[in-house]
Motif scaffolding. Structure first.
Motif, PDB file in Angstrom:
ATOM      1  N   TYR A  44       0.821  -1.209   0.000  1.00 51.30           N
ATOM      2  CA  TYR A  44       0.000   0.000   0.000  1.00 51.30           C
ATOM      3  C   TYR A  44       0.853   1.256   0.000  1.00 51.30           C
ATOM      4  O   TYR A  44       0.587   2.217  -0.698  1.00 51.30           O
ATOM      5  N   ASN A  45       1.910   1.251   0.813  1.00 48.84           N
ATOM      6  CA  ASN A  45       2.732   2.453   0.937  1.00 48.84           C
ATOM      7  C   ASN A  45       3.705   2.612  -0.218  1.00 48.84           C
ATOM      8  O   ASN A  45       4.092   3.721  -0.553  1.00 48.84           O
ATOM      9  N   GLU A 292      -0.712   0.833 -12.047  1.00 49.93           N
ATOM     10  CA  GLU A 292       0.110  -0.247 -11.499  1.00 49.93           C
ATOM     11  C   GLU A 292      -0.221  -0.492 -10.028  1.00 49.93           C
ATOM     12  O   GLU A 292      -0.277  -1.646  -9.575  1.00 49.93           O
ATOM     13  N   ALA A 293      -0.437   0.587  -9.284  1.00 48.93           N
ATOM     14  CA  ALA A 293      -0.748   0.443  -7.862  1.00 48.93           C
ATOM     15  C   ALA A 293      -2.097  -0.229  -7.653  1.00 48.93           C
ATOM     16  O   ALA A 293      -2.246  -1.100  -6.787  1.00 48.93           O
ATOM     17  N   VAL A 294      -3.095   0.168  -8.444  1.00 47.99           N
ATOM     18  CA  VAL A 294      -4.416  -0.456  -8.327  1.00 47.99           C
ATOM     19  C   VAL A 294      -4.328  -1.939  -8.653  1.00 47.99           C
ATOM     20  O   VAL A 294      -4.943  -2.781  -7.986  1.00 47.99           O
ATOM     21  N   LEU A 297      -2.815  -3.699  -5.655  1.00 47.44           N
ATOM     22  CA  LEU A 297      -3.785  -3.811  -4.568  1.00 47.44           C
ATOM     23  C   LEU A 297      -4.825  -4.881  -4.868  1.00 47.44           C
ATOM     24  O   LEU A 297      -5.260  -5.610  -3.971  1.00 47.44           O
ATOM     25  N   ASN A 298      -5.214  -4.989  -6.121  1.00 47.82           N
ATOM     26  CA  ASN A 298      -6.200  -6.003  -6.495  1.00 47.82           C
ATOM     27  C   ASN A 298      -5.644  -7.414  -6.325  1.00 47.82           C
ATOM     28  O   ASN A 298      -6.377  -8.338  -5.967  1.00 47.82           O
ATOM     29  N   VAL A 299      -4.347  -7.580  -6.579  1.00 49.13           N
ATOM     30  CA  VAL A 299      -3.730  -8.894  -6.394  1.00 49.13           C
ATOM     31  C   VAL A 299      -3.793  -9.303  -4.929  1.00 49.13           C
ATOM     32  O   VAL A 299      -4.123 -10.446  -4.587  1.00 49.13           O
ATOM     33  N   PRO A 556      -9.474  -9.322   2.035  1.00 45.49           N
ATOM     34  CA  PRO A 556     -10.191 -10.250   1.150  1.00 45.49           C
ATOM     35  C   PRO A 556     -11.695 -10.227   1.399  1.00 45.49           C
ATOM     36  O   PRO A 556     -12.156  -9.987   2.516  1.00 45.49           O
ATOM     37  N   ILE A 557     -12.439 -10.468   0.354  1.00 43.94           N
ATOM     38  CA  ILE A 557     -13.901 -10.499   0.447  1.00 43.94           C
ATOM     39  C   ILE A 557     -14.410 -11.812  -0.137  1.00 43.94           C
ATOM     40  O   ILE A 557     -13.726 -12.474  -0.919  1.00 43.94           O
ATOM     41  N   PHE A 558     -15.624 -12.185   0.258  1.00 39.94           N
ATOM     42  CA  PHE A 558     -16.236 -13.411  -0.227  1.00 39.94           C
ATOM     43  C   PHE A 558     -16.796 -13.225  -1.634  1.00 39.94           C
ATOM     44  O   PHE A 558     -17.223 -12.127  -2.013  1.00 39.94           O
ATOM     45  N   THR A 559     -16.819 -14.318  -2.378  1.00 44.58           N
ATOM     46  CA  THR A 559     -17.568 -14.349  -3.626  1.00 44.58           C
ATOM     47  C   THR A 559     -19.044 -14.525  -3.294  1.00 44.58           C
ATOM     48  O   THR A 559     -19.425 -14.716  -2.130  1.00 44.58           O
TER      49      THR A 559
END
Length: 596
Positions: A44-45, A292-294, A297-299, A556-559
């Motif tokens: 993040y940083n 690139e940062a987004v 973060l998505n990974v 992380p979030i649920f599907t």
């Protein structure tokens, strides 16, 4: 102050949950859990450079955007368009100006070649205009005039051929197109031809108009028009910088820089071109770092939560209350994310979502490259926030804890409404209305839903979201008369904004039966997009809380399947259909985990 709505006065600031006597802190295994891993904090940083990190320092916004904003006007129908549109908010050049006539108008054709004949033709056009205006005043109708391939109504451009519109964009020594016209045509011209072709043709016309056959005279004449050309290119690079990610655009820009330098290497125009190019490269570099940062973060966010086979094991995951228990602070951090991501959406992305639909377009290969990645990333953020809310509610084992999280998110949604952050508000409501959350009847019975019902009423989709549109107008009026940076914040429900622009495009023909471009439609598209540009340039005034921001964008979030199974684990199936669904979900998810 909150937006002016029937329910605005019913909302007051929420008390932090740590000191709220009405919400006693339940014993929960999530309280003792750890915060996000240091590895995520590093991502993040370190994802942005110090000067370009949109989660660290708000991105600067060009002042050119504000000039494109327009005010609402009364609707008026014109007989020569295929749909009823509001009155053109951008006034065209005044009657009888050098650019009022199209390239095929006799007065325009002879203006630069004949003194007396040009004046005579021009005067003839003026006399005809005066007669038409007198008749219109007598009969109470607006004035409709045509100059060759350009048609005006009440001095507002309503239709023209593509060639005439391109010529109208080309500056001369004594003429520069109105900035509202520049913004409108640069925005929507991509419906008819790719930006690199438009830029090539404009630059070519600008140079060719100065040719006289004498090399020295040509150099002098181009030196005189160069400041106007540089001004046009500056507006283009500042308002639509993403067009220049195309190598052909950068090549054309480089060619014009060399052409200006040949005219006078020490001139103001050449220095202005150099500075403009440097600003453009800096903006494109910031965009690349942001994307690139987004992606990074998505990974991180794609990591799966703890196995649902044992909810005791999933208790090791932090929950939102362990990171932030103040609804107002969480709403502020959501606003940071919204404004950060809004700032990187290019205005042309709204048009490029449907640019390939014009049946007369011959450059379909260009439009297949859907340059809408930042717009799509913002829509993905809305979906992520909705699923994050549902995940936080379905995860806890105890009913009391689930009810407390529901009440917390209701208060967060309320604070988003008061701030003017309608996108996060709608995402939270969407998450709480997802079927895995809505079926938790025992949990909802422990929740006071009065405030939630008011919020749902504000975002009610009936009557084309009339309640929300009223609240949005109130927030916009507050922003226009704001005395503080917080009051300037307006973050619209983004999916509805896209829908409005889409139906405006689909409901109105881009070309008229005579082959002209329907410029009234282009005015309306520009009005919608220019309002967005005003909203997106607001700098968020709230302090950044890195730990909270980190949690919101990476946890992380649920599907959807995992949410349904978690919901069944929280409150068992109520009928045979739900029992079969739980059995099927367990089997499929277990099989999926074994394969990975």
């Amino acid at each position: 102050m909150p937006p002016t709505t029937p329910y605005a006065g019913k909302f007051s600031s929420c008390v932090p949950y740590s000191s709220n006597a009405n919400h006693q802190q339940p014993t929960s295994p999530y309280r003792s859990s750890t915060v996000p891993k240091p590895a995520r904090e590093n991502i993040y940083n370190g994802a942005y450079s110090v000067g370009e990190n949109p989660y660290d320092i708000p991105q600067p916004h060009s002042g050119a955007y504000r000039s494109a904003s327009v005010s609402s006007v009364n609707a008026k129908e014109h007989h020569y368009t295929s749909c009823a549109l509001s009155e053109n908010p951008y006034s065209s050049p005044q009657p009888y100006s050098p650019r009022q006539h199209s390239t095929s108008c006799p007065g325009r054709a002879h203006r630069h070649t004949s003194g007396s004949s040009g004046s005579s033709s021009d005067q003839s056009c003026r006399n005809n205009n005066n007669v038409a205006a007198a008749k219109a005043r007598f009969y109470g109708h607006g004035v409709t005039t045509s100059y060759g391939e350009m048609c005006y109504h009440d001095n507002s451009l309503v239709s023209a051929s593509l060639e005439a519109l391109i010529q109208h964009l080309v500056p001369t020594v004594d003429y520069y197109p109105d900035r509202s016209y520049v913004f409108t045509f640069l925005l929507s011209s991509r419906l008819f031809l790719p930006p690199y072709e438009l830029m090539t043709r404009v630059c070519h016309l600008c140079v060719e108009q100065q040719r006289s056959g004498d090399a020295l005279l040509d150099k002098i004449r181009f030196r005189e028009v160069a400041p106007k050309l540089v001004q046009l290119l500056t507006e283009w690079t500042e308002t639509f910088p993403y067009d220049f990610r195309d190598e052909r655009m950068m090549r054309c820009l480089k060619d014009m820089t060399l052409h200006v330098a040949r005219g006078d290497e020490v001139s103001y125009s050449w220095r202005a071109m150099q500075q403009m190019t440097q600003r453009l490269i800096k903006r494109l570099s910031a965009l690349g770092q942001y994307e690139e940062a987004v992606a990074a973060l998505n990974v991180v966010a794609m990591e799966r939560p703890a196995s649902l086979k044992s909810k005791q094991a999933s208790a090791q995951r932090s929950d939102v209350l362990s990171v932030c228990d103040d609804p107002f602070v969480l709403a502020q951090q959501l606003t940071h994310i919204e404004l950060d991501r809004l700032s990187f959406i290019g205005p042309e992305e709204f048009i490029q979502t449907f640019a390939m639909k014009d049946p007369l377009e011959n450059h379909k290969g260009f439009f297949r490259k859907r340059k809408t990645s930042n717009l799509e990333a913002y829509v993905s953020w809305f979906n992520r926030l909705s699923y994050l809310v549902a995940t936080e509610i379905c995860m806890p084992m105890k009913k009391k804890h689930r009810a407390r999280i529901i009440e917390f998110f209701i208060d967060v949604a309320q604070e988003c409404f008061n701030i003017g952050n309608f996108n996060s508000l709608m995402a939270i409501i969407t998450g709480m209305n997802m079927s895995p959350v809505a079926r938790l009847k025992k949990t909802w019975n422990k929740v006071n839903t009065d405030k939630f019902e008011i919020l749902e009423h504000q975002m009610d989709p009936s009557s084309n979201f009339s309640n929300y549109r009223t609240a949005l107008r109130g927030a916009t009026q507050r922003s226009e008369t704001a005395h503080s940076s917080q009051e300037k914040i307006v973050i619209p429900f983004f999916s509805l904004l896209i829908k409005d622009i889409y139906f405006l495009n689909e409901g109105c023909a881009s070309r008229l039966p005579n082959g002209h471009i329907n410029f009234e439609k282009l005015w309306e598209l520009a009005k919608q997009v220019s309002e967005f540009l005003v909203w997106r340039q607001v700098v968020c005034p709230f302090d950044r809380e890195r730990r909270i921001l980190q949690y919101l964008v990476t946890t992380p979030i649920f599907t959807e399947d995992e949410l349904h199974l978690a919901s069944y684990e929280s409150e068992g199936p109520e009928n045979n259909m739900e029992k079969d669904s739980r059995r099927s979900l367990r089997s499929s998810l277990l099989h999926r985990e074994n394969r990975t």
